[in-house]
Design an enzyme around this catalytic site. Structure first.
Site, PDB file in Angstrom:
ATOM      1  N   HIS A 199      73.042  19.054  67.457  1.00 29.44           N
ATOM      2  CA  HIS A 199      73.158  20.171  66.296  1.00 29.44           C
ATOM      3  C   HIS A 199      73.585  19.888  65.302  1.00 29.44           C
ATOM      4  CE1 HIS A 199      76.383  22.289  65.657  1.00 29.44           C
ATOM      5  NE2 HIS A 199      76.577  23.462  65.745  1.00 29.44           N
ATOM      6  N   ARG A 243      42.697   2.675  54.390  1.00 30.33           N
ATOM      7  CA  ARG A 243      42.263   1.595  53.426  1.00 30.33           C
ATOM      8  C   ARG A 243      42.934   0.343  54.595  1.00 30.33           C
ATOM      9  NH1 ARG A 243      44.974  -0.411  48.086  1.00 30.33           N
ATOM     10  NH2 ARG A 243      46.783  -1.093  49.570  1.00 30.33           N
ATOM     11  N   GLU A 265      37.209  -3.402  43.110  1.00 27.88           N
ATOM     12  CA  GLU A 265      38.091  -3.414  42.886  1.00 27.88           C
ATOM     13  C   GLU A 265      37.801  -4.478  41.611  1.00 27.88           C
ATOM     14  OE1 GLU A 265      41.167  -3.027  45.230  1.00 27.88           O
ATOM     15  OE2 GLU A 265      39.910  -3.580  46.814  1.00 27.88           O
ATOM     16  N   GLY A 286      39.572   1.397  42.489  1.00 25.44           N
ATOM     17  CA  GLY A 286      41.269   0.684  42.900  1.00 25.44           C
ATOM     18  C   GLY A 286      41.404   0.333  41.421  1.00 25.44           C
ATOM     19  N   ASP A 309      43.977  -3.216  40.142  1.00 21.54           N
ATOM     20  CA  ASP A 309      43.021  -4.332  40.749  1.00 21.54           C
ATOM     21  C   ASP A 309      41.711  -4.310  39.293  1.00 21.54           C
ATOM     22  OD1 ASP A 309      44.973  -5.652  42.144  1.00 21.54           O
ATOM     23  OD2 ASP A 309      44.140  -4.865  44.072  1.00 21.54           O
ATOM     24  N   CYS A 320      40.869   5.655  44.077  1.00 25.53           N
ATOM     25  CA  CYS A 320      42.301   5.714  44.586  1.00 25.53           C
ATOM     26  C   CYS A 320      43.355   5.250  43.726  1.00 25.53           C
ATOM     27  CB  CYS A 320      42.191   5.495  46.324  1.00 25.53           C
ATOM     28  SG  CYS A 320      42.298   3.622  46.639  1.00 25.53           S
TER      29      CYS A 320
END
Length: 803
Positions: free
Chosen positions: A415, A578, A680, A701, A704, A751
């Protein structure tokens, strides 16, 4: 059964009869007459008419008395409201019931008993207001329901009580707020054969996600026993999500379900609550097959009405069949303007006092007012935060003036959750200890803007609200995707204009839903027997894996379901998942992780990414991860999932990982599976043409890649000043790998964090010809605008050059 003047059987009712029998009963008649032939089970019954209601008021001579009692009422004065409401109900209950009306109800009841071959058949007696369940006004829960009613006399009493409940305090208050005239609304009483869910289970189902308005999901909540406990919020239910496009269950969570409502032999109290055995609490209250059947019925009902629906269902413990006992239009999310995106955020946070499940996505703050009994609601002041065990419809007069609501018990369909959604008030349900940890007068902030977890913070914190109208936002040629790690924000984030998800991280699912090291789960029985895990660790694992004897299966299920929710949110658009990229220190922080993870001086360049997957100490865990992904694609049908391999140091290890994946049902090309690789490590750029032969796409990436290029430990504050993704060396590597990707016809996206933090970096990527940019959800709109501007400039320049 013959039609009478004041009573109509369900089979003779249709949705057009709302003015005659109200929304609830008209809907039951519509389903009984139209959908039973499609295999949806609806218990039979009958309804009294609006004419019968007005006839009773006239016959009893009480209409003017009611009008006099309500004259000059101020609904914000809850004491006055309570007194007048009580006086009206007493006036109705004392009113003389017409003999011919009573005779018709009794005849209809005898016919129903004969149909089910039960003397004095057990029925549910429910109210159905004639203005109920309109698209912009839900009267759900405003009136009373009476269960397990048997015999003609008890039925007549229950019908009269139902009529009186048209004037409950909350119903009077609600009508005043919605500007409905009390005497333009009638009450029809529905009498329906009870489903013996006291011997099995029951619940509610929405054909739209209640929190986000995501339309491709069906949400099912389920408990043991009669369904009143789920609505009242007494019990935290099991929760299932069904995905309409692939016709699959994509999520299942087991709720505590410590109580169930069953039949009672007490004539005055025909139902009672009893405890549920611990073993049953830890089991789902319905099977996956039953959940799918319910969801398929829900989709059929939604299709019939051509709108999202709020449905109540029950399972009969005697015939083991499922039944739909009620359906009404969903009145909150279906009315939302999805072109307007509101983002609430807390720039600064404080100590978390309590945590529960968030309802909605807003933030509210104020002084706490702890109220544990409805008789004390008159003490509540406008703008306070209502803190209580749970609410029921009697609390609504104060709920609408609260800045936020916090309850100890209840799930997302209780509720408190339903009403707060309709009122647009932030609400956190199921905190367990909120009312004991908070004290009246405490200054608190209630946040529902952080995903599934609703947090109650100490103090009144400043929060921001960003409103964006996306109606006329154009789509750029460069794909703009999102980075999503938390399944609980996926559905709400799906309304942000996007081209899919460019990075779905598994780490959030493991850290927040699984919580234990996968090897501690896989080897749990041996570790427990050998006393390698501490008593505290054993307790935590047993608590988080409730219902699972096989802890390995728990890991697979939780991971697959978390990924599935993310993939479903933007289906059929691409979702690039990933593979797990925990570092050793992060794995050590999981329950039991210290048993399996070495201590490394610099985990960022240590045992992580691809190098783990083929290692003898981790390959079995990686195979569990592969199984989770195989289930999401092949069992749940989410073929929009692409799989990305992180932190690849050389060609040989990429080949090893691809081979293991193929052996575990994830073969490149099978069912359209595409493999991606993170870029990366500088070697990924330098010999990108060689990597391109083994994968379908690259995703840069920058976090990194910047660290590896500049020789900066990105976790070190001492050298943080030297870390900059906009450094020319980093940009040159990015530019080069985009060039190689174009030459080798390999998809290329990014990304990393850089385009989310710096719009100018996003513009640089567009200039280089990148295919897609994946961003954190909060930066998607502003970066989309920047990309559109860049594309416009590039088009102008190209045009000028051609001239």
């Amino acid at each position: 059964m013959l039609n009478h003047k004041y009573v109509i059987p369900f089979k003779n009712l249709q949705i057009k009869d709302v003015p005659t029998v109200g929304g609830k009963n008209a809907s039951l008649g519509e389903m009984y007459s139209k959908l039973t032939k499609k295999g949806i089970n609806i218990p039979d019954g009958f309804a009294t008419t609006a004419e019968a209601y007005f006839y009773f008021l006239e016959h009893a001579g009480i209409k003017d008395d009611i009008r006099r009692i309500l004259k000059g009422l101020n609904t914000h004065n809850v004491t006055d409201l309570a007194k007048r409401g009580r006086d009206v109900r007493q006036t109705i209950l004392k009113g003389a019931f017409p003999k011919d009306l009573a005779s018709e109800i009794a005849a209809a009841y005898r016919h129903l008993s004969k149909e089910y071959k039960i003397k004095n058949v057990d029925v549910a007696v429910r109210s159905s207001a004639t203005a109920e369940d309109l698209p912009d006004a839900s009267f759900a829960g405003q009136q009373e329901t009476f269960l397990n009613i048997r015999g003609e006399l008890d039925l007549q009493i229950a019908v009269k009580k139902c009529i009186a409940s048209l004037f409950t305090n909350r119903a009077i208050s609600y009508r005043v707020d919605k500007k409905f005239d009390h005497f333009n609304i009638a009450l029809s009483v529905g009498v329906q054969k009870m489903v013996r869910s006291d011997l099995a289970s029951s619940g509610v189902m929405f054909t739209i996600d209640t929190e986000s308005g995501f339309k491709n999901a069906v949400l099912i909540n389920s408990i043991y026993g009669l369904g009143e406990n789920i609505v009242q919020g007494k019990v935290s239910p099991d929760e299932f999500y069904y995905f309409k496009p692939t016709k699959a269950l994509i999520s299942k969570k087991i709720g505590p379900k410590h109580l169930k409502m069953i039949y009672s032999n007490n004539h005055n109290n025909p139902v009672k609550d009893v405890a549920v055995a611990k073993a049953d609490q830890e089991k789902p209250s319905i099977t996956d097959k039953e959940a799918k059947t319910l969801a398929e019925w829900g989709v059929e009902i939604e299709k019939h009405y051509n709108k999202p629906m709020d449905i109540e269902w029950a399972k009969d413990g005697r015939d083991n069949k499922l039944y739909i006992v009620q359906a009404r239009p969903e009145t909150v999310q279906s009315q939302r303007d999805y072109n307007i995106i509101e983002e609430y955020s807390l720039p600064k946070k404080s100590e978390i006092i309590a945590v529960g499940k968030s309802v909605g996505n807003k933030i509210g703050a104020g002084a706490a007012r702890v109220i544990l009994d409805v008789k004390d609601i008159s003490t509540f002041k406008k703008g306070e935060v209502l803190v209580t065990d749970m609410t029921d419809p009697d609390w609504e007069p104060i709920m609408k003036i609260a800045s936020a609501i916090v309850t100890d018990r209840g799930g997302r369909t209780c509720h408190a959750a339903i009403v707060s959604r309709e009122l647009g008030i932030p609400c956190v349900v199921g905190t367990g200890t909120g009312s004991s940890r908070l004290k009246t007068g405490d200054k608190i902030t209630v946040s529902c803007a952080e995903g599934e977890a609703g947090n109650i913070y100490a103090g009144i914190l400043k929060f921001s609200i960003k409103t964006t109208n996306i109606k006329n936002l154009q789509r750029p040629k460069t794909k703009v995707m999102m980075n999503i790690g938390a399944p609980d924000i996926a559905f709400s984030s799906s309304f942000i204009p996007n081209d899919g998800i460019g990075l779905a991280r598994e780490e959030f699912i493991v850290a927040n839903y699984i919580k234990a090291h996968p090897q501690a789960l896989s080897d749990f029985d041996n570790l427990k027997k050998g006393k390698k895990l501490s008593a505290k660790e054993i307790k935590i694992i047993e608590e988080i894996t409730v219902g699972y004897k096989d802890k390995k299966q728990f890991y697979i299920d939780q991971l697959s379901q978390g990924i599935a929710i993310i993939a479903a949110s933007v289906f059929p658009k691409d979702v690039i998942v990933r593979l797990s990229d925990f570092k050793t220190d992060e794995y050590r922080n999981l329950v039991g992780g210290h048993l399996f993870e070495p201590v490394e001086d610099n985990p960022l360049i240590g045992w992580r990414g691809a190098s783990r997957y083929y290692h003898k100490n981790f390959i079995k865990i990686f195979e569990m991860e592969c199984e989770a992904l195989r289930i999401t694609r092949d069992v749940m049908g989410l073929h929009n999932i692409k799989i990305m391999i992180p932190f690849v140091r050389n060609i040989a290890e990429l080949e090893k990982v691809i081979k293991i994946m193929a052996a575990n049902g994830l073969k490149r090309g099978k069912n359209g599976l595409e493999l991606y690789m993170m870029v990366e490590v500088p070697t990924n750029v330098i010999i990108a043409d060689q990597y391109a032969k083994l994968v379908d796409g690259f995703s840069i990436g920058t976090n990194d890649l910047t660290m590896m290029t500049l020789g900066v430990d990105r976790n070190s504050a001492l050298v943080a000043h030297a870390y900059d993704e906009r450094n020319d060396a980093v940009k040159n590597l990015v530019s080069y790998v985009i060039h190689v990707a174009k030459e080798t016809k390999t998809k290329i996206g990014i990304c990393g964090q850089a385009p989310s933090d710096y719009p100018e970096f996003a513009q640089f990527l567009v200039e280089q010809g990148i295919d897609s940019i994946s961003l954190t959800p909060d930066t998607v709109i502003k970066t989309t605008v920047a990309i559109l501007e860049t594309e416009k400039k590039l088009n102008k320049n190209n045009y000028a050059q051609r001239k």
